[in-house]
Write an enzyme that holds these catalytic residues in place. Structure first.
Site, PDB file in Angstrom:
ATOM      1  N   SER A  48     -10.369  -0.143   7.456  1.00  0.00           N
ATOM      2  CA  SER A  48      -9.671  -0.141   6.200  1.00  0.00           C
ATOM      3  C   SER A  48      -8.866  -1.327   5.822  1.00  0.00           C
ATOM      4  O   SER A  48      -8.230  -1.306   4.550  1.00  0.00           O
ATOM      5  CB  SER A  48      -8.695   1.212   6.183  1.00  0.00           C
ATOM      6  OG  SER A  48      -9.246   2.304   6.204  1.00  0.00           O
ATOM      7  N   SER A  76      -9.315   2.059   3.142  1.00  0.00           N
ATOM      8  CA  SER A  76      -8.231   2.752   2.610  1.00  0.00           C
ATOM      9  C   SER A  76      -7.461   1.716   1.808  1.00  0.00           C
ATOM     10  O   SER A  76      -6.666   2.325   1.034  1.00  0.00           O
ATOM     11  CB  SER A  76      -7.590   3.670   3.518  1.00  0.00           C
ATOM     12  OG  SER A  76      -6.843   2.855   4.406  1.00  0.00           O
ATOM     13  N   LYS A 112       0.714  -1.121  -0.226  1.00  0.00           N
ATOM     14  CA  LYS A 112      -0.065  -0.132  -0.223  1.00  0.00           C
ATOM     15  C   LYS A 112       0.839   1.174   0.045  1.00  0.00           C
ATOM     16  O   LYS A 112       1.956   1.439   0.547  1.00  0.00           O
ATOM     17  CB  LYS A 112      -0.973  -0.088   1.375  1.00  0.00           C
ATOM     18  CG  LYS A 112      -1.820   1.045   1.380  1.00  0.00           C
ATOM     19  CD  LYS A 112      -2.725   0.748   2.691  1.00  0.00           C
ATOM     20  CE  LYS A 112      -3.707   1.915   3.076  1.00  0.00           C
ATOM     21  NZ  LYS A 112      -4.350   1.770   4.045  1.00  0.00           N
TER      22      LYS A 112
END
Length: 462
Positions: free
Chosen positions: A178, A154, A79
């Site tokens: 998330s 996210s 990420k």
């Protein structure tokens, strides 16, 4: 035959045993990224040539008979909120559009030390602070089951590319859901560890959140539960920098006796945000499956959950989101994304006495949650009330996407999410399993049972 849809565990084994080379596995994953990323926009930066060099080195080490790490030669993504040495790391904010870290985050360093080969970075909303993956640097990420739907946030880029077979492992971060929400929306599995388990050093949001410090945790996202069990020990434990990480040993899920477990489950809270029919049917199937395996199941809802709707803005916004402004100022961001403004910058600061009262309220919430779970070993619940929504609807009153996940960030408990069924229009539906602090082994053991009974990840149509 091992391919890029195989489990992380199987890929690592096949490379070690020379059934396939690290270089071959890397090329298979890079090819898959090339195939699906024009639709998904999940991978936002690649380091292909560096990865190819590392794969060649990994294959040479195997040929020499060197000692190997548990992820030796395995290609992964990370990420874009995790610092990666030599590779741009934006965190989805314009002020870091060209920021190239000089060192890896603790999690990135530990994965690479275990032998993993970084292929590239996956998209995240600005500062990771949204349930939908879209930002002003890279734009919108789309769901592999339906590009008109969000993969969540996210960790939406991570979930989308893992589900689509472009990476067997990514690392999400979870402040209000998330990891678990994108796992649900995109049909994979992910674990939010106990607060204090995994260092956040080098992550764009760490202990700088002040009153919300304990809400953010980092954990693996994979297609198979066994892969969560492989990856979690690699990233866990103090690093001597993050001051809130504790040296609590991980327990082995293989030692969990399912027949002795007592499980609570719930579908809604006093009728608020009840799940749709498809989600309720999947939850019922999960409860029924577990009832055949565990000691007891009981319909029981933690009483404090109804307070979450008020607690999130009171604690997270009591300073008028000053902590968000400080992060933006730190990186020189002057133009914010729409989702950051919607979710974080439209709350007025409260008086000091009201804010400190909210902190006391937060601790009472944690205590009441602990009291509730004492008779139980775990809780089973929806991840969200609906499958993946259309883009732009994350903050609608109908969805309130973090309602089922956020309370467990405040509590600090571990939670594993995995696909347990499918909606009538072909979207994955996940279930989350929550347990006492430091009992990731219980959530993983129950998740593995659900995966065996209800199918787990299914290949998306892309």
């Amino acid at each position: 035959m091992v391919d890029n849809f195989s489990s992380l565990t199987e890929i690592a084994r096949a490379i070690r045993e020379r059934e396939v080379s690290a270089s071959e596995m890397l090329e298979a994953h890079l090819a898959r990224i090339d195939e699906v990323n024009p639709t998904l926009n999940a991978v936002v930066a690649l380091c292909s040539e560096r990865a190819r060099s590392e794969a060649t080195t990994a294959d040479a080490a195997i040929a020499r008979g060197d000692a190997l790490g548990p992820l030796h030669g395995v290609p992964i993504t990370l990420k874009d909120s995790h610092d990666t040495e030599g590779l741009v790391t934006t965190g989805g904010t314009l002020g870091r559009k060209e920021f190239v870290p000089e060192a890896d985050s603790t999690v990135a360093a530990r994965l690479r030390a275990a032998g993993a080969i970084l292929m590239g970075k996956t998209n995240t909303p600005e500062l990771t602070l949204s349930g939908e993956t879209d930002n002003l640097v890279y734009g919108q990420t789309r769901n592999p089951f339906n590009p008109e739907r969000t993969p969540g946030g996210s960790s939406g880029g991570a979930a989308a590319i893992v589900s689509a077979g472009g990476s067997p492992l990514d690392m999400g971060s979870d402040t209000g859901g998330s990891i678990r929400l994108p796992s649900h929306f995109s049909g994979i599995c992910g674990i939010k560890p106990t607060a204090g388990r995994v260092p956040r050093t080098g992550h764009i949001v760490s202990w700088e959140m002040g009153a919300l410090e304990a809400w953010t945790t980092i954990g693996p996202m994979c297609r198979y539960v066994e892969d969560l069990e492989l990856a979690l020990p690699i990233i866990s434990g103090p690093d001597g920098v993050d001051p809130f990480i504790h040296p609590v040993p991980l327990r082995d899920s293989a030692d969990v006796d399912l027949s002795g477990l007592h499980i609570a489950w719930y579908a809604d809270v006093d009728g608020y945000l009840a799940p749709d029919d498809d989600t309720r049917a999947v939850l019922d199937a999960a409860v029924t499956a577990l009832a055949e395996r565990v000691g007891s199941v009981a319909h029981d809802t933690p009483p404090p959950l109804a307070e979450y709707v008020d607690l999130w803005p009171r604690v997270g916004g009591g300073d008028g989101r000053g902590w968000v402004k400080r992060l933006l100022d730190k990186w020189g961001t002057t133009e914010e994304s729409e989702f950051l403004r919607k979710g974080f910058d439209r709350i007025e600061p409260t008086d000091t006495d009201v804010f400190t009262e909210s902190l006391e309220y937060q601790d009472r919430f944690r205590s009441e949650m602990l009291q509730f779970i004492q008779p139980y070993d775990a809780i089973v619940a929806p991840v969200a009330a609906r499958p993946a929504p259309e883009h732009g609807n994350t903050y609608s009153q109908e969805l309130r996407t973090m309602f089922y996940t956020g309370p467990y960030n405040i509590a600090g408990w571990p939670g594993t999410a995995l696909r347990c069924g499918t909606s009538g229009d072909g979207l994955p539906i996940g279930i989350q399993v929550l347990a006492h602090p430091w009992r990731e082994d219980v959530t993983l053991a129950l998740a593995r049972a659900l995966e065996q009974d209800l199918g787990g990840w299914q290949r998306p149509p892309i």
